[in-house]
Design an enzyme around this catalytic site. Structure first.
Site, short mmCIF file in Angstrom:
data_model
loop_
_atom_site.label_atom_id
_atom_site.label_comp_id
_atom_site.label_asym_id
_atom_site.label_seq_id
_atom_site.Cartn_x
_atom_site.Cartn_y
_atom_site.Cartn_z
CD GLU A 63 -17.43 -1.62 15.67
OE1 GLU A 63 -17.80 -0.97 14.68
OE2 GLU A 63 -16.82 -1.12 16.63
CD GLU A 94 3.40 -2.42 4.38
OE1 GLU A 94 3.80 -1.63 3.52
OE2 GLU A 94 2.75 -2.08 5.39
#
Length: 254
Positions: A63, A94
């Site tokens: 953004e 992960e």
């Protein structure tokens, strides 16, 4: 529980998040100051995480260009498991302590840059391993975690610990912890962009004019910040110059 009771309890839990962040404001201030110093000197910002934490970093990074008109590589989000993990859980990604550093190297990471590890538990190997290798390579790091005294906070140069407590659905850290991480990321990117001069007053003067709504907003901003009163003329100048900031400078010169 009936629906009303469920959402009432979720709302009560959510109300505690802002207070938890308030407790962490001194840590957040130190982290943002360190990031801004690096970026003012020409460095980039990287967020790195797994699962929800990784997705939130990508969201905040993605953004920045449309909101502040900065290059797409200035703020980057990296997630364990790569692009596919944005929309589909990447099992065991992960747990790889080495892969995060490999992912950063593909973006030519250097000591000029800053890396923020995001992990609600503060125990994610992918994120911890990345920050450990950053430290060995003289790259400054921070973290956002929702546990106290975590391994991640121990390795970060600028740790932020927002202690949100147990989730309404036990272990579902996409809830309060995710909300807290998003709020802290909002603080980081917004404040850093202000420090970089990408905001004037409280206006997004460098936003990308990528749709009619934003063009209309830009025209109104231009008219507020200049002597222009004709909407059509303001639109013409704005589209010609490409941003509110450049359009205002153009009008003031002419």
């Amino acid at each position: 529980m009936p629906v009303k009771e469920i959402i009432t309890h979720i709302n009560e839990e959510d109300k505690t998040v802002a207070h938890a962040i308030e407790e962490a404001l001194p840590q957040i201030e130190k982290l943002i100051t360190a990031i801004a110093d690096k970026m003012l000197a020409g460095g980039r910002l990287f967020y790195i995480g797994a699962g929800t934490s990784g997705r939130l970093g990508i969201l905040d990074a993605s953004e920045c260009p449309p909101t502040y008109g900065v290059p797409y590589d200035l703020v980057q989000g990296i997630i364990a498991g790569g692009f596919d993990a944005i929309i589909r859980a990447a099992e065991f990604a992960e747990d790889d302590k080495e892969q995060g550093w490999i992912d950063l190297q593909s973006q030519h990471i250097s000591y000029k840059d800053f890396v923020v590890g995001i992990a609600a538990s503060g125990t994610t190997p992918y994120v911890i391993g990345t920050l450990e290798l950053c430290k060995k390579n003289n790259i400054d790091t921070g973290c956002i975690t929702c546990n106290t005294g975590s391994p991640l906070a121990a390795v970060a140069d600028y740790p932020v610990e927002v202690i949100t407590g147990p989730e309404f659905v036990t272990g579902s850290t996409r809830m309060k912890a995710g909300t807290a991480q998003k709020m802290v990321l909002n603080m980081i990117s917004t404040t850093v962009m202000i420090q970089l001069g990408r905001v004037e007053d409280n206006s997004m003067v460098n936003m990308q004019l990528s749709n009619e709504k934003l063009i209309d907003r830009g025209i109104k901003m231009l008219m507020q910040q200049s002597a222009l009163t004709d909407y059509g003329k303001a639109k013409e100048i704005l589209l010609q110059q490409g941003s509110v900031k450049k359009a205002v400078e153009y009008v003031h010169k002419t």
